[in-house]
Design an enzyme around this catalytic site. Sequence first.
Site, PDB file in Angstrom:
ATOM      1  N   GLY A  17       0.819  -1.208   0.000  1.00  0.00           N
ATOM      2  CA  GLY A  17       0.000   0.000   0.000  1.00  0.00           C
ATOM      3  C   GLY A  17       0.850   1.254   0.000  1.00  0.00           C
ATOM      4  O   GLY A  17       1.648   1.463   0.919  1.00  0.00           O
ATOM      5  N   GLU A 177     -18.109  17.861   2.339  1.00  0.00           N
ATOM      6  CA  GLU A 177     -17.363  18.576   1.305  1.00  0.00           C
ATOM      7  C   GLU A 177     -17.964  18.342  -0.079  1.00  0.00           C
ATOM      8  O   GLU A 177     -18.081  19.257  -0.884  1.00  0.00           O
ATOM      9  CB  GLU A 177     -15.889  18.158   1.355  1.00  0.00           C
TER      10      GLU A 177
END
Lengths: 459, 459
Positions: A17, A177
Amino acid sequence: MSDPSHATAPPTIVVVGGGFGGIEVVRRLLGAPVDVVLIDRQNHFLFQPLLYQVATAVLAPVEIAFPIRRLFRDARNVWVFQETVVKVDRVEQSIHLSSGRRARYDVLVLAAGASTSYYAHPEWARHAPGMKSIEDAIAIRSRVLRAFEDAEAETDPEAMRAHLTFVIVGGGPTGVELAGAIKELAVDAISRDFRRFDARTARVVLVQGADRLLPGMSEESSAAALESLRRIGVEVRLGAHVTEVFEGGVRIGEDRLLADTVVWAAGVAGHPLAGSLDAPLDPHGRVLVEPDCSVPGSPNVFVIGDMAAPRSDPDGRAVPGVAPAAIQMGRMVGEIIAAEAKARRDGRPRPPRPRFCYHDRGSMATIGRAKAVADLGGLRLRGLVAWLAWLFIHLLLLVGVRNRLFVLLSWGFAYFSFSKSSRTIYGNVPSRVRSSLGARPDEGLGTAADAAEALRSRL
Amino acid sequence: MSDPSHATAPPTIVVVGGGFGGIEVVRRLLGAPVDVVLIDRQNHFLFQPLLYQVATAVLAPVEIAFPIRRLFRDARNVWVFQETVVKVDRVEQSIHLSSGRRARYDVLVLAAGASTSYYAHPEWARHAPGMKSIEDAIAIRSRVLRAFEDAEAETDPEAMRAHLTFVIVGGGPTGVELAGAIKELAVDAISRDFRRFDARTARVVLVQGADRLLPGMSEESSAAALESLRRIGVEVRLGAHVTEVFEGGVRIGEDRLLADTVVWAAGVAGHPLAGSLDAPLDPHGRVLVEPDCSVPGSPNVFVIGDMAAPRSDPDGRAVPGVAPAAIQMGRMVGEIIAAEAKARRDGRPRPPRPRFCYHDRGSMATIGRAKAVADLGGLRLRGLVAWLAWLFIHLLLLVGVRNRLFVLLSWGFAYFSFSKSSRTIYGNVPSRVRSSLGARPDEGLGTAADAAEALRSRL
């Protein structure tokens, strides 16, 4: 570090990752007496906090993505591979890749992030995409922009209403948002581009299960965010739950709402890889790690970031799934590995490991043009000041000089021109136009004369 | 203009295609006594001459795409729709849309462009994509970047060679520019990012059927382009034909070449819509239009740009399929329609129509860093001067202040940093890694120690 066959070679550290956590681990291992293999299924580090700006056409995808191998091109002990890890074998000390191959590790760090939870309804994913990857954000952007295109070709009022209704599920930072940015897109950026409807009437519904928005922030900031969203015209439903998602709409409680665009910004689920570890998980599918972020019974396997649920937070609060927490875990784990490798090389005893403790430096969310809320330590900011703080901090955290400059310019353009520049619809996003224009249904789109007629008759 | 039911309303002009030609037609109709309906299957005007720079990670897609409806948002007589036209019915005077609907026209302008011809081998398209749309360019970019990622995970020398071999079919401007840019990407931009191979050794093969590159330009420029490409290491094969395209490679004449990446920049075929017109076509599937660009027998149906093959060029040369030709046709047709609409409104007789005559203002192709060739009137430019002329003219032609600024900055970054910034791989581009690393085939990727070993043994 336990494999005797590698006693003389530097140990191999496999990091799975390349997000905030994984990148931080590798940074701490630069120059350490270890070989680092960094594996990600994407070729880029993604600056996730700005993903919603890609979904709402403010930023171009490339502005928040940075090639991982470019980050480490001068690090001679780091190897980067684009591969998908499907399984961890702690007995063999190897990971299995989707290509069928395996890679052995001495130390493993899992930092693969989280996935989206639709609770017990995975079938909702098809109608209400989550927003985790750059592809997700591009798909949502295309869907949102296509909805406006469809509305322009629509005459049936109910169908047009559905095109112009956007439902965001989840009132955390992403949902807040996204809702603010979609409303702003409709009101400021594209309202002059359409003839047959007033884009400013686009309905943005934000559905939040809890009784306040942004539950991770202060009550004050929650209230400010709610007020700001309502002032710009976002319909916020608190204490409301989505009970069904279907093609073309949702059911909120008993209320059926037709909406072309539904975005899922709610539940977080563990990464599938966590399950393959055969380690204890919390109810969200995160690995219940030891205080040093290692997996119980395997001191050489660490889990960090959104995949991990450290149990040791001294004040008993859960560590939130945010970038700073992932970075802090990554820093600690990277330092542990580097220190132990150095001790091993020098024949010193292994130093004691620290315990993870999350330092909350604050959180913030932007709501729209010159509007944001921020909790920074004891400080509660809102409005323009919070927004400027938000801009400044996000610019600083971005990777790469070029990305910083381009993001700054994109924001400048968006602010001063009231427009959004990344309005390209990619891929084959199907039209959902339901009705035809004009009196004759066989003349679907109608002529401009028909359109003008229809427009006049509606005004 | 012939439908009596619209005798009092302004005539409806339907323009299909928002490329260079279609946009120019609409521009000439702004303020004219007509209603204009502009239909494109995409929501953006695409600046095709720079598409190869998206495919090679220099520019972001958004920098060469501009929302069509934004272009005309202040034009009160223009309606823009995102729709796909599947058929023209000249008897009914209507177009059929993929949604099943229809739209009636008084005057129709077809400007839908060309498609890619694989000669008699449509099955090659799967392995050798063409480059017509922004999606095509993004897919090619992902494929090219993924090939380098695959090479990094590969040990078998032959397989690695295939990852690092890029075949471009077609030696026109697109093929020349793409070949140069891919070689430059490998040599300048990413060579330091990989550990297991020297990216500068990437093999770029440009296959051209004719005996020179850029057959539309002067012999001098062809020779200069050939020399420049060979100097930067592109392998140019003139008079060579691709006889087979298969998964993982091509056959050029009798020569079988393994290559992960094959791009088709060769044949041009007519747009499928041309076939539905029931009008005479040339061997490339382009409509053989009258000197005024109208379809024989239908003075109210025009075909322009890459869809049209005007027969009237006074010097007998074919009109090339380039943006300036499309713009010139669009300008003439727009002016014809505007003049006739005004005459009709004022009760004057229809003015005589002009004949299309292509004015060749020159052509140019860029080969790489500070290298280009240009034929401008009698002027033959090459090298840095041609390259600067190329940059300047393309910047001028771009749509939108923001796009100009961002493209200029992207070019500046690429030039001074020797890097390419749009290196994001989108979508699920499958890995084509064939072999495993290290001695043990079951440990596919291998450890960094294995990798280091393998690298050392190869050096």
